[in-house]
Design a protein around this motif. Structure first.
Motif, PDB file in Angstrom:
ATOM      1  N   VAL A  94     -31.893  14.878   1.353  1.00  0.00           N
ATOM      2  CA  VAL A  94     -32.215  14.680   2.774  1.00  0.00           C
ATOM      3  C   VAL A  94     -32.510  15.997   3.480  1.00  0.00           C
ATOM      4  N   GLY A  95     -31.851  17.064   3.013  1.00  0.00           N
ATOM      5  CA  GLY A  95     -32.036  18.354   3.680  1.00  0.00           C
ATOM      6  C   GLY A  95     -31.024  18.578   4.790  1.00  0.00           C
ATOM      7  N   CYS A  96     -29.874  17.965   4.647  1.00  0.00           N
ATOM      8  CA  CYS A  96     -28.798  18.129   5.621  1.00  0.00           C
ATOM      9  C   CYS A  96     -28.307  19.573   5.615  1.00  0.00           C
ATOM     10  N   THR A  97     -27.976  20.116   6.781  1.00  0.00           N
ATOM     11  CA  THR A  97     -27.520  21.507   6.890  1.00  0.00           C
ATOM     12  C   THR A  97     -26.010  21.618   7.054  1.00  0.00           C
ATOM     13  N   VAL A  98     -25.309  20.507   6.912  1.00  0.00           N
ATOM     14  CA  VAL A  98     -23.850  20.533   7.048  1.00  0.00           C
ATOM     15  C   VAL A  98     -23.244  20.897   5.699  1.00  0.00           C
ATOM     16  N   ASP A  99     -22.638  22.070   5.612  1.00  0.00           N
ATOM     17  CA  ASP A  99     -22.106  22.545   4.338  1.00  0.00           C
ATOM     18  C   ASP A  99     -21.031  21.623   3.773  1.00  0.00           C
ATOM     19  N   GLU A 100     -20.217  21.064   4.644  1.00  0.00           N
ATOM     20  CA  GLU A 100     -19.134  20.221   4.177  1.00  0.00           C
ATOM     21  C   GLU A 100     -19.667  19.003   3.414  1.00  0.00           C
ATOM     22  N   ILE A 101     -20.739  18.408   3.918  1.00  0.00           N
ATOM     23  CA  ILE A 101     -21.324  17.233   3.257  1.00  0.00           C
ATOM     24  C   ILE A 101     -21.976  17.638   1.938  1.00  0.00           C
ATOM     25  N   ASN A 102     -22.788  18.693   1.982  1.00  0.00           N
ATOM     26  CA  ASN A 102     -23.486  19.128   0.767  1.00  0.00           C
ATOM     27  C   ASN A 102     -22.503  19.585  -0.312  1.00  0.00           C
ATOM     28  N   GLY A 103     -21.490  20.337   0.104  1.00  0.00           N
ATOM     29  CA  GLY A 103     -20.495  20.806  -0.867  1.00  0.00           C
ATOM     30  C   GLY A 103     -19.772  19.646  -1.522  1.00  0.00           C
ATOM     31  N   ALA A 104     -19.425  18.617  -0.723  1.00  0.00           N
ATOM     32  CA  ALA A 104     -18.741  17.442  -1.273  1.00  0.00           C
ATOM     33  C   ALA A 104     -19.652  16.679  -2.231  1.00  0.00           C
ATOM     34  N   CYS A 105     -20.938  16.596  -1.891  1.00  0.00           N
ATOM     35  CA  CYS A 105     -21.877  15.882  -2.770  1.00  0.00           C
ATOM     36  C   CYS A 105     -22.029  16.590  -4.115  1.00  0.00           C
ATOM     37  N   TYR A 106     -22.123  17.920  -4.076  1.00  0.00           N
ATOM     38  CA  TYR A 106     -22.234  18.666  -5.330  1.00  0.00           C
ATOM     39  C   TYR A 106     -20.962  18.500  -6.173  1.00  0.00           C
ATOM     40  N   ALA A 107     -19.820  18.636  -5.513  1.00  0.00           N
ATOM     41  CA  ALA A 107     -18.553  18.534  -6.241  1.00  0.00           C
ATOM     42  C   ALA A 107     -18.345  17.126  -6.795  1.00  0.00           C
ATOM     43  N   ASN A 108     -18.722  16.122  -6.008  1.00  0.00           N
ATOM     44  CA  ASN A 108     -18.549  14.743  -6.464  1.00  0.00           C
ATOM     45  C   ASN A 108     -19.544  14.371  -7.562  1.00  0.00           C
ATOM     46  N   ARG A 109     -20.757  14.888  -7.436  1.00  0.00           N
ATOM     47  CA  ARG A 109     -21.723  14.627  -8.510  1.00  0.00           C
ATOM     48  C   ARG A 109     -21.262  15.309  -9.795  1.00  0.00           C
ATOM     49  N   ALA A 110     -20.632  16.466  -9.654  1.00  0.00           N
ATOM     50  CA  ALA A 110     -20.062  17.139 -10.819  1.00  0.00           C
ATOM     51  C   ALA A 110     -18.996  16.274 -11.475  1.00  0.00           C
ATOM     52  N   ALA A 111     -18.189  15.595 -10.645  1.00  0.00           N
ATOM     53  CA  ALA A 111     -17.151  14.718 -11.181  1.00  0.00           C
ATOM     54  C   ALA A 111     -17.762  13.573 -12.000  1.00  0.00           C
ATOM     55  N   CYS A 112     -18.861  13.021 -11.517  1.00  0.00           N
ATOM     56  CA  CYS A 112     -19.540  11.944 -12.250  1.00  0.00           C
ATOM     57  C   CYS A 112     -20.100  12.452 -13.575  1.00  0.00           C
ATOM     58  N   ASN A 113     -20.737  13.618 -13.535  1.00  0.00           N
ATOM     59  CA  ASN A 113     -21.290  14.184 -14.758  1.00  0.00           C
ATOM     60  C   ASN A 113     -20.189  14.530 -15.755  1.00  0.00           C
ATOM     61  N   LEU A 114     -19.040  14.917 -15.238  1.00  0.00           N
ATOM     62  CA  LEU A 114     -17.908  15.202 -16.112  1.00  0.00           C
ATOM     63  C   LEU A 114     -17.460  13.932 -16.838  1.00  0.00           C
ATOM     64  N   GLU A 115     -17.423  12.828 -16.123  1.00  0.00           N
ATOM     65  CA  GLU A 115     -17.047  11.550 -16.741  1.00  0.00           C
ATOM     66  C   GLU A 115     -18.072  11.135 -17.790  1.00  0.00           C
ATOM     67  N   LEU A 116     -19.326  11.456 -17.559  1.00  0.00           N
ATOM     68  CA  LEU A 116     -20.404  11.108 -18.494  1.00  0.00           C
ATOM     69  C   LEU A 116     -20.578  12.152 -19.605  1.00  0.00           C
ATOM     70  N   LYS A 117     -19.733  13.185 -19.580  1.00  0.00           N
ATOM     71  CA  LYS A 117     -19.761  14.277 -20.561  1.00  0.00           C
ATOM     72  C   LYS A 117     -21.047  15.088 -20.494  1.00  0.00           C
ATOM     73  N   ASN A 118     -21.645  15.121 -19.315  1.00  0.00           N
ATOM     74  CA  ASN A 118     -22.800  16.000 -19.085  1.00  0.00           C
ATOM     75  C   ASN A 118     -22.256  17.333 -18.589  1.00  0.00           C
ATOM     76  N   TYR A 119     -21.703  18.120 -19.510  1.00  0.00           N
ATOM     77  CA  TYR A 119     -20.928  19.290 -19.111  1.00  0.00           C
ATOM     78  C   TYR A 119     -21.794  20.391 -18.494  1.00  0.00           C
ATOM     79  N   ARG A 120     -23.000  20.552 -18.990  1.00  0.00           N
ATOM     80  CA  ARG A 120     -23.870  21.583 -18.401  1.00  0.00           C
ATOM     81  C   ARG A 120     -24.209  21.231 -16.954  1.00  0.00           C
ATOM     82  N   ARG A 121     -24.527  19.957 -16.705  1.00  0.00           N
ATOM     83  CA  ARG A 121     -24.832  19.546 -15.336  1.00  0.00           C
ATOM     84  C   ARG A 121     -23.596  19.652 -14.451  1.00  0.00           C
ATOM     85  N   THR A 122     -22.441  19.380 -15.027  1.00  0.00           N
ATOM     86  CA  THR A 122     -21.193  19.532 -14.272  1.00  0.00           C
ATOM     87  C   THR A 122     -21.059  20.960 -13.774  1.00  0.00           C
TER      88      THR A 122
END
Length: 365
Positions: A94-122
């Motif tokens: 979306v291009g949101c400039t709120v760091d708190e939202i973007n940081g949470a999205c990156y961290a949460n997407r990392a959690a999903c990739n970790l569950e899927l064993k996509n360690y490099r993407r994590t």
């Protein structure tokens, strides 16, 4: 008074009967309540759906991003990892400039990739989350787990230590730290075992080389090793670390007049070649190709073909007596170790002259 036809004509109209060929679930799939994703529906198929899709992108960028983030969280809680990744990715796009939202999205997407064993993407997502907020303990924890799964022990340790420096009582980080320590010890043991194997292999190689040198075994390499021989067919010492222990050799037995062969996997230097041939060519157990019984022991001669090391480099033939040990034959230089294998020729005594004559014609002086 009206008749029954009039009552049917002016009464309430009945709903049309459903088509017998229609799928009763077809229309349901077009209703938002029964859809798994708005994006799965082709454009223009349903105005209400198009409106809902457009509604998802109405509002300020931070509102749209937050909406997708919340949908991602719902999918994550339901363990729909790939769906959650899609929502977090949409939120970031979306291009949101709120760091708190973007940081949470990156961290949460990392959690999903970790569950899927996509360690490099994590690790990539954790890195982006930490660029936004270096104090993001969740990102450090997830990166530590991904690094541990990849056996990047130093990187995993660094993430854990940084996380504990921020939140010293974090139980997840402490548990990961213990796992890293256990894995580190396991890797150290594996490395030590590997070094020990390498050391033993080198020691065996040195011992074998010394044994061959002290016996004055003539060696030659031609890269023409028979392709059908197993890889474990090698020259070896009975005690691999003791050059003084008995040497054992693989031997190929050729019957040149018959275009046949036999194979002795391991012949000790203390034995005679004839002792093996006495068993192989026993009169009661002759090979099927010897129809005339010409090769019944002791009615055979054993010859070796040796390459002369003079200016002409011509080969010659030598006969091996029945009492000559392999050690003696090797010491006298009659037999060469070619590509790690000894080769002897066996012919019937009655046909020795025939073979020698043919051999001389093939190898004239």
């Amino acid at each position: 008074m009206g008749n029954d036809n009039d009552a049917q004509q002016y009464g309430p109209a009945r709903p049309p009967a459903p088509s017998q060929t229609d799928d009763p679930t077809q229309d349901l799939s077009q209703l938002p309540l029964f859809m798994s994703s708005l994006d799965e529906v082709p454009e223009g198929t349903n105005d209400a759906i198009e409106a809902l899709k457009a509604l998802a992108y109405e509002g300020e960028p931070f509102e749209i991003a937050e909406n997708f983030r919340q949908q991602g969280n719902e999918a994550y809680r339901s363990k729909y990892w790939r769906d959650a990744i899609e929502f977090y990715t949409k939120a970031l796009a979306v291009g949101c400039t709120v760091d708190e939202i973007n940081g949470a999205c990156y961290a949460n997407r990392a959690a999903c990739n970790l569950e899927l064993k996509n360690y490099r993407r994590t690790n990539l997502d954790c890195a982006e989350a930490l660029k936004i907020n270096p104090q993001n303990v969740k990102a450090l924890y997830r990166s530590a787990r991904a690094c541990l799964a990849l056996d990047k022990i130093l990187e995993a340790e660094d993430c854990v230590l940084r996380g504990l420096a921020i939140e010293g009582s974090n139980s997840s980080l402490k548990a990961t730290q213990e796992k890293i320590s256990s894995r580190k010890e396991a890797i150290a043991r594996l490395d030590q075992a590997s070094r020990e194997r390498e050391r033993l292999s080198k020691a065996k190689e040195i011992a074998l080389k010394r044994a061959l040198e002290t016996r004055h075994v003539i060696q030659r390499t031609t890269s023409k090793r028979p392709p059908n021989l197993p890889k474990d067919v090698i020259v070896r010492l009975r005690d691999p670390l003791d050059p003084g222990s008995s040497l054992c050799f693989p031997v190929v037995v050729l019957y040149p007049l018959e275009l046949q062969s036999d194979f002795i996997k391991s012949l000790s230097e203390d034995e005679t070649i004839h002792s093996q041939l006495e068993e192989i060519l026993s009169p009661s157990n002759l090979p099927p190709w010897d129809n005339k019984g010409e090769y019944a022991y002791p009615g055979i001669d054993v010859l070796v073909e040796k390459q002369k090391y003079d200016m002409h480099g011509k080969p010659n033939l030598s006969k091996i007596g029945p009492k000559a040990s392999l050690r003696k034959v090797l010491r006298e230089g009659k037999l060469e170790l070619i590509d790690g294998i000894l080769t002897v020729l066996v012919v019937p005594k009655t046909r020795l002259a025939e073979f020698v004559g043919a051999w001389k014609q093939k190898n004239p002086n």
